[in-house]
Design a protein around this motif. Sequence first.
Motif, PDB file in Angstrom:
ATOM      1  N   ASN A 241       0.811  -1.222   0.000  1.00 49.77           N
ATOM      2  CA  ASN A 241       0.000   0.000   0.000  1.00 49.77           C
ATOM      3  C   ASN A 241       0.841   1.268   0.000  1.00 49.77           C
ATOM      4  O   ASN A 241       0.317   2.364  -0.166  1.00 49.77           O
ATOM      5  N   ALA A 242       2.157   1.134   0.189  1.00 46.62           N
ATOM      6  CA  ALA A 242       2.998   2.312   0.405  1.00 46.62           C
ATOM      7  C   ALA A 242       3.171   3.138  -0.856  1.00 46.62           C
ATOM      8  O   ALA A 242       3.291   2.607  -1.962  1.00 46.62           O
ATOM      9  N   ALA A 243       3.202   4.443  -0.673  1.00 46.31           N
ATOM     10  CA  ALA A 243       3.557   5.380  -1.737  1.00 46.31           C
ATOM     11  C   ALA A 243       4.957   5.932  -1.530  1.00 46.31           C
ATOM     12  O   ALA A 243       5.620   6.323  -2.483  1.00 46.31           O
ATOM     13  N   ILE A 244       5.410   5.972  -0.251  1.00 44.48           N
ATOM     14  CA  ILE A 244       6.746   6.466   0.087  1.00 44.48           C
ATOM     15  C   ILE A 244       7.349   5.536   1.131  1.00 44.48           C
ATOM     16  O   ILE A 244       6.713   5.246   2.156  1.00 44.48           O
ATOM     17  N   VAL A 245       8.561   5.078   0.889  1.00 45.13           N
ATOM     18  CA  VAL A 245       9.307   4.252   1.843  1.00 45.13           C
ATOM     19  C   VAL A 245      10.626   4.965   2.128  1.00 45.13           C
ATOM     20  O   VAL A 245      11.419   5.204   1.207  1.00 45.13           O
ATOM     21  N   VAL A 246      10.849   5.316   3.389  1.00 45.64           N
ATOM     22  CA  VAL A 246      12.069   6.022   3.784  1.00 45.64           C
ATOM     23  C   VAL A 246      12.924   5.083   4.615  1.00 45.64           C
ATOM     24  O   VAL A 246      12.485   4.593   5.659  1.00 45.64           O
ATOM     25  N   ILE A 247      14.152   4.826   4.155  1.00 50.55           N
ATOM     26  CA  ILE A 247      15.080   3.947   4.857  1.00 50.55           C
ATOM     27  C   ILE A 247      16.296   4.768   5.268  1.00 50.55           C
ATOM     28  O   ILE A 247      16.951   5.386   4.437  1.00 50.55           O
ATOM     29  N   LYS A 248      16.586   4.740   6.583  1.00 48.85           N
ATOM     30  CA  LYS A 248      17.636   5.582   7.149  1.00 48.85           C
ATOM     31  C   LYS A 248      18.862   4.748   7.515  1.00 48.85           C
ATOM     32  O   LYS A 248      18.740   3.623   8.000  1.00 48.85           O
ATOM     33  N   HIS A 249      20.037   5.347   7.285  1.00 41.91           N
ATOM     34  CA  HIS A 249      21.309   4.692   7.590  1.00 41.91           C
ATOM     35  C   HIS A 249      22.192   5.570   8.465  1.00 41.91           C
ATOM     36  O   HIS A 249      23.413   5.593   8.291  1.00 41.91           O
ATOM     37  N   GLY A 250      21.599   6.307   9.383  1.00 40.48           N
ATOM     38  CA  GLY A 250      22.379   7.103  10.314  1.00 40.48           C
ATOM     39  C   GLY A 250      23.276   8.098   9.633  1.00 40.48           C
ATOM     40  O   GLY A 250      22.840   8.911   8.807  1.00 40.48           O
ATOM     41  N   LYS A 251      24.578   8.034   9.933  1.00 38.41           N
ATOM     42  CA  LYS A 251      25.550   8.995   9.393  1.00 38.41           C
ATOM     43  C   LYS A 251      25.749   8.838   7.886  1.00 38.41           C
ATOM     44  O   LYS A 251      26.321   9.721   7.244  1.00 38.41           O
ATOM     45  N   GLU A 252      25.268   7.719   7.323  1.00 44.86           N
ATOM     46  CA  GLU A 252      25.373   7.517   5.874  1.00 44.86           C
ATOM     47  C   GLU A 252      24.226   8.172   5.116  1.00 44.86           C
ATOM     48  O   GLU A 252      24.227   8.190   3.882  1.00 44.86           O
ATOM     49  N   GLY A 253      23.247   8.694   5.837  1.00 46.45           N
ATOM     50  CA  GLY A 253      22.135   9.371   5.188  1.00 46.45           C
ATOM     51  C   GLY A 253      20.905   8.501   5.050  1.00 46.45           C
ATOM     52  O   GLY A 253      20.775   7.468   5.724  1.00 46.45           O
TER      53      GLY A 253
END
Length: 345
Positions: A241-253
Motif C-alpha cells: 500500500n505504500a507510496a513512500i518508503v524512507v530507509i535511514k542509515h544514520g551517518k550515511e544518510g
Amino acid sequence: MNDTVKTSGLIQFPKGRKYDMVLLGRVAIDFNPVDYFQTLAESTTFKKYVGGSPANTAVGLSRLGRKCGFFAAVSDDRFGDYVTGYFEKEGIDTSHIVRCQNGESLGLTFTEILSRDESSILMYRNGIADLALDPKDIDESYIADSASLLISGTALAQSPSREAALKAIALAKKTVTPVIFDIDYRAYNWRSLDEIGLYYAAAARDAAIIMGSREEFNLTERFLGLDGTDSTSARYWLSQNAAIVVIKHGKEGSTAYTCNGESYSIKPFPVNALKSFGGGDGYASSFLNGVLQGWDIMDCLEMGSAEAAMLVASHGCSADMPSEEAVRAFIKKEKERYGEMIARA
C-alpha cells in the motif's frame, strides 16, 4: 470523503479536515544529563523534557504549523498533568489522551551522553501507561477528522495498546485516512523477534508512508524472505500500500523510494553534535510537514535532514524542535559554508 488533494503527486490527503495529523503512541518523560560526557552512575543533574518519539514528532509538527491530535494513555498523577499541559501549550489537541486507572506510570527515559558520538538510553517501562491505551479509546470520528494518522511501532509491543493501534489503522482505511508507520523500534516490552515481525508487518502493509532504519526494516521483514537490501525492501512495500518508503542509515544518510519508481537520497548536514539521539524525531517532523504540504520529495528530505542535525546539536528533543524559518535559516547557513549541494547525495 472524496474531497482530496494530491500531495507530492504521490498520496491523496483529504482536504478540509480539522487536523493535519493524529498520532498514536507513547508519551513519556526524558531526563537528559546536564553534566555532559559522564556515565549515568557519575551524572548528578538532569533536565526534564516531554519525550517519546511520537510525542516529539507531534511537538515538531505543531511548531512547523501543522495542527495535531493524539491518541495516548498517560498516568493519572503529576507527570500526567505535566505532559498533557505541555501538549496544550504547544497547541496539540489532548481530548483523546486518557488517564490510566490502574496505577500505570509514564515511561521514564534516562539518557547517557558519553561523548558527541556515543549515547545510550535507559528506559523504565514496567506497568507502563502508554501500553494501557485500549481499543475503546479509539474514536472513529477523531480519525475521520484528520488528514493522516501516524502509528508509532512501540504501540504494537503489548496488549491492549497493540489492538488499539490495529483498530486505528482499520478505521483509517474505512475513513480514507492515509496511515504513516514510523517503525520506532525499542527492545523493551517485546517478547520475541517473531512477535515484532508479525505486528510490524501487519501495520506496514496498510501504511502509505513507512519510515525506519535498515535494522528496523529487517525486523519488519522477518517472515517475508527478503534479502535485507534497501531496493528489495522498497520494492516489496511499494507493491503493498505504500507510496513512500524512507530507509535511514544514520551517518550515511537516508533514501526515500516512491511509488512512481523514483528514489531520492540525502546526507546528514555537518554539525557539532552534542548527542546521538533525537535526530530521528526532528527528521520525521520536517519530512512529514513537507509531504503534507505537497513539497517535492527532495525538499522534504533536505528539511528533514536539517532538522535532524539541529536536534542532535541540542540538549533536548521536544523543547528544541525548531520553526520552519529556523530550519530554513540553518540550511542557508550550512550551504553558505559548505556549498549548495552539501547534503544532496
